[in-house]
Design an enzyme around this catalytic site. Sequence first.
Site, PDB file in Angstrom:
ATOM      1  N   SER A  54       0.849  -1.185   0.000  1.00 34.01           N
ATOM      2  CA  SER A  54       0.000   0.000   0.000  1.00 34.01           C
ATOM      3  C   SER A  54       0.891   1.244   0.000  1.00 34.01           C
ATOM      4  O   SER A  54       1.688   1.411  -0.916  1.00 34.01           O
ATOM      5  CB  SER A  54      -0.975  -0.028   1.181  1.00 34.01           C
ATOM      6  OG  SER A  54      -1.959   0.967   1.054  1.00 34.01           O
ATOM      7  N   HIS A 169      -7.349  -4.981  -2.003  1.00 30.72           N
ATOM      8  CA  HIS A 169      -6.130  -4.337  -1.522  1.00 30.72           C
ATOM      9  C   HIS A 169      -5.414  -5.179  -0.465  1.00 30.72           C
ATOM     10  O   HIS A 169      -4.187  -5.269  -0.470  1.00 30.72           O
ATOM     11  CB  HIS A 169      -6.482  -2.956  -0.963  1.00 30.72           C
ATOM     12  CG  HIS A 169      -5.319  -2.046  -0.802  1.00 30.72           C
ATOM     13  ND1 HIS A 169      -4.492  -1.681  -1.845  1.00 30.72           N
ATOM     14  CD2 HIS A 169      -4.825  -1.408   0.296  1.00 30.72           C
ATOM     15  CE1 HIS A 169      -3.547  -0.870  -1.407  1.00 30.72           C
ATOM     16  NE2 HIS A 169      -3.731  -0.689  -0.114  1.00 30.72           N
TER      17      HIS A 169
END
Length: 192
Positions: A54, A169
């Site tokens: 991320s 994600h």
Amino acid sequence: MPNPRGSTGRGAAFTDAEVGDIGGKELEDDLEGLDLLIEQGIADPARTAIAGWSHGGYMAAWTVTQTDRFKAAVMGAGVSNMVSDQGTNDIPGFNLDYFFEDFEALYRDPGMLWDRSPLKYVSRVKTPTLVLHGESDNRVAASQGREFHRALKALGVPTELAIYPREPHGFREREHQIDVQKRIVDWLKRWV
């Protein structure tokens, strides 16, 4: 793990230190932390790697465009092009916190986003970089990883890309979680 400027836990001023400077002071602090570990004999400067997911994936990509001190890198679900990320992520207000007062300003002059995009500086990269991403990632589109990987490959930088089907994600499927860890270990064994 470092706690660089821009992170949380040390008050608003510490967190806000990255406004207008995303990746800047944060990278300085990370590298100073690494220098301290080397000075103390904890880290071997000939065997360092950088990896993240991320924002950490963004920082891994950003770092290898700014320095060649690392022997290997892993970019997990990271942003490579902040301009295109602005139009594809599921939190369009994210960049407003760092760069702009409103969306109109952002689209009038996206130059600040491009200036902090690893892709702008990809021609500097020498570090072998593994790129990992989930195909169903709405936070950071898989195209961000593909774009960085394609540029590295075109420039002759050792790189591999793994896009995992169905994964958002944060990966959910156990076999993919295990595969990610195996790929990272194998990449580090190969280059570090």
